[in-house]
Scaffold this motif. Sequence first.
Motif, mmCIF file in Angstrom:
data_model
loop_
_atom_site.group_PDB
_atom_site.id
_atom_site.type_symbol
_atom_site.label_atom_id
_atom_site.label_comp_id
_atom_site.label_asym_id
_atom_site.label_seq_id
_atom_site.Cartn_x
_atom_site.Cartn_y
_atom_site.Cartn_z
ATOM 1 N N VAL A 191 50.632 3.425 1.485
ATOM 2 C CA VAL A 191 50.282 4.648 2.211
ATOM 3 C C VAL A 191 51.087 5.822 1.664
ATOM 4 O O VAL A 191 50.547 6.913 1.433
ATOM 5 C CB VAL A 191 50.510 4.477 3.731
ATOM 6 N N PHE A 192 52.364 5.597 1.433
ATOM 7 C CA PHE A 192 53.223 6.670 0.921
ATOM 8 C C PHE A 192 52.764 7.132 -0.461
ATOM 9 O O PHE A 192 52.718 8.333 -0.741
ATOM 10 C CB PHE A 192 54.686 6.204 0.909
ATOM 11 N N CYS A 193 52.387 6.185 -1.320
ATOM 12 C CA CYS A 193 51.886 6.541 -2.656
ATOM 13 C C CYS A 193 50.607 7.365 -2.552
ATOM 14 O O CYS A 193 50.413 8.328 -3.308
ATOM 15 C CB CYS A 193 51.634 5.282 -3.481
ATOM 16 N N HIS A 194 49.757 6.999 -1.636
ATOM 17 C CA HIS A 194 48.520 7.739 -1.377
ATOM 18 C C HIS A 194 48.840 9.168 -0.948
ATOM 19 O O HIS A 194 48.215 10.114 -1.416
ATOM 20 C CB HIS A 194 47.741 6.956 -0.314
ATOM 21 N N PHE A 195 49.841 9.336 -0.094
ATOM 22 C CA PHE A 195 50.276 10.674 0.327
ATOM 23 C C PHE A 195 50.655 11.523 -0.889
ATOM 24 O O PHE A 195 50.290 12.689 -0.986
ATOM 25 C CB PHE A 195 51.524 10.607 1.215
ATOM 26 N N LEU A 196 51.413 10.929 -1.784
ATOM 27 C CA LEU A 196 51.930 11.670 -2.938
ATOM 28 C C LEU A 196 50.808 12.178 -3.836
ATOM 29 O O LEU A 196 50.865 13.306 -4.335
ATOM 30 C CB LEU A 196 52.913 10.811 -3.723
ATOM 31 N N PHE A 197 49.804 11.345 -4.044
ATOM 32 C CA PHE A 197 48.674 11.765 -4.870
ATOM 33 C C PHE A 197 48.018 13.015 -4.302
ATOM 34 O O PHE A 197 47.762 13.988 -5.021
ATOM 35 C CB PHE A 197 47.635 10.644 -4.992
ATOM 36 N N ALA A 235 40.516 6.778 -6.324
ATOM 37 C CA ALA A 235 41.644 7.697 -6.516
ATOM 38 C C ALA A 235 42.862 7.194 -5.756
ATOM 39 O O ALA A 235 43.991 7.215 -6.283
ATOM 40 C CB ALA A 235 41.271 9.105 -6.055
ATOM 41 N N ASN A 236 42.653 6.723 -4.534
ATOM 42 C CA ASN A 236 43.761 6.196 -3.742
ATOM 43 C C ASN A 236 44.339 4.933 -4.374
ATOM 44 O O ASN A 236 45.562 4.769 -4.436
ATOM 45 C CB ASN A 236 43.306 5.922 -2.308
ATOM 46 N N ALA A 237 43.480 4.055 -4.858
ATOM 47 C CA ALA A 237 43.953 2.832 -5.523
ATOM 48 C C ALA A 237 44.749 3.183 -6.781
ATOM 49 O O ALA A 237 45.800 2.581 -7.046
ATOM 50 C CB ALA A 237 42.776 1.928 -5.860
ATOM 51 N N ASP A 238 44.266 4.157 -7.540
ATOM 52 C CA ASP A 238 44.981 4.603 -8.738
ATOM 53 C C ASP A 238 46.350 5.184 -8.374
ATOM 54 O O ASP A 238 47.326 4.985 -9.098
ATOM 55 C CB ASP A 238 44.182 5.643 -9.509
ATOM 56 N N ALA A 239 46.415 5.913 -7.260
ATOM 57 C CA ALA A 239 47.686 6.498 -6.819
ATOM 58 C C ALA A 239 48.711 5.411 -6.539
ATOM 59 O O ALA A 239 49.895 5.563 -6.859
ATOM 60 C CB ALA A 239 47.467 7.343 -5.569
ATOM 61 N N ILE A 240 48.257 4.327 -5.967
ATOM 62 C CA ILE A 240 49.154 3.209 -5.649
ATOM 63 C C ILE A 240 49.569 2.484 -6.919
ATOM 64 O O ILE A 240 50.759 2.239 -7.149
ATOM 65 C CB ILE A 240 48.457 2.254 -4.651
ATOM 66 N N THR A 241 48.599 2.168 -7.764
ATOM 67 C CA THR A 241 48.873 1.442 -9.012
ATOM 68 C C THR A 241 49.802 2.233 -9.929
ATOM 69 O O THR A 241 50.717 1.667 -10.534
ATOM 70 C CB THR A 241 47.551 1.132 -9.741
ATOM 71 N N SER A 242 49.589 3.535 -10.026
ATOM 72 C CA SER A 242 50.381 4.345 -10.958
ATOM 73 C C SER A 242 51.855 4.454 -10.546
ATOM 74 O O SER A 242 52.696 4.810 -11.363
ATOM 75 C CB SER A 242 49.781 5.740 -11.096
ATOM 76 N N ARG A 243 52.162 4.134 -9.295
ATOM 77 C CA ARG A 243 53.544 4.223 -8.814
ATOM 78 C C ARG A 243 54.139 2.832 -8.539
ATOM 79 O O ARG A 243 55.181 2.717 -7.901
ATOM 80 C CB ARG A 243 53.599 5.081 -7.554
ATOM 81 N N ILE A 251 61.624 2.964 -3.702
ATOM 82 C CA ILE A 251 61.458 3.829 -2.528
ATOM 83 C C ILE A 251 62.211 5.142 -2.754
ATOM 84 O O ILE A 251 61.690 6.222 -2.457
ATOM 85 C CB ILE A 251 61.942 3.126 -1.241
ATOM 86 N N SER A 252 63.406 5.073 -3.312
ATOM 87 C CA SER A 252 64.186 6.289 -3.576
ATOM 88 C C SER A 252 63.453 7.224 -4.529
ATOM 89 O O SER A 252 63.465 8.444 -4.345
ATOM 90 C CB SER A 252 65.554 5.941 -4.159
ATOM 91 N N GLN A 253 62.825 6.674 -5.535
ATOM 92 C CA GLN A 253 62.069 7.494 -6.475
ATOM 93 C C GLN A 253 60.843 8.120 -5.809
ATOM 94 O O GLN A 253 60.520 9.275 -6.052
ATOM 95 C CB GLN A 253 61.641 6.665 -7.684
ATOM 96 N N LEU A 254 60.185 7.355 -4.956
ATOM 97 C CA LEU A 254 59.021 7.880 -4.239
ATOM 98 C C LEU A 254 59.429 8.992 -3.286
ATOM 99 O O LEU A 254 58.736 10.016 -3.186
ATOM 100 C CB LEU A 254 58.307 6.758 -3.479
#
Length: 154
Positions: A44-50, A78-86, A91-94
């Motif tokens: 979910v957090f990775c999705h937010f960042l995208f 797009a959401n799946a790519d956001a997760i995969t790319s990170r 957690i600190s980097q995110l």
Amino acid sequence: MAANQDVDALLQALEDAVDEAILYIEGPGATSQVVIDQWGPRDVFCHFLFWHEATARGMESVAGGGEPMRVETPLDEANADAITSRAGQTISQLVAEARRQQERLANAVHALDDLSQTVLVRPDGTRLSARQRLELIAHHWSEHIEELQAAANS
């Protein structure tokens, strides 16, 4: 530029939602095994960042006289790519990326002449203004975090 008070209120609501999400992902979300619709807290957090980055890019482009950000990839992809790319990020980097993207977005908002300008176009052609994106993002971040917390407490 839109009235500063209006912009400040929108940005404060967004900042509050981002802070809430960071507290969650650094705290209970870091070890939570909760999954909602195939996504855990990290996903979910990775999705937010995208979407934060896409919105900031759209605002920057429009503020510079360019076109809004067009998301051509279907939303689920797009959401799946956001997760995969990170996937390899901690957690600190995110969290650091979230703080950078929030600052970038705030700067981009202040560079806009008008919050009613379209800054993002979804794959289905839906056009979203800067105001709509700010409102949507703040609500979306809070909604997802509340869902994750509720699922963990049930």
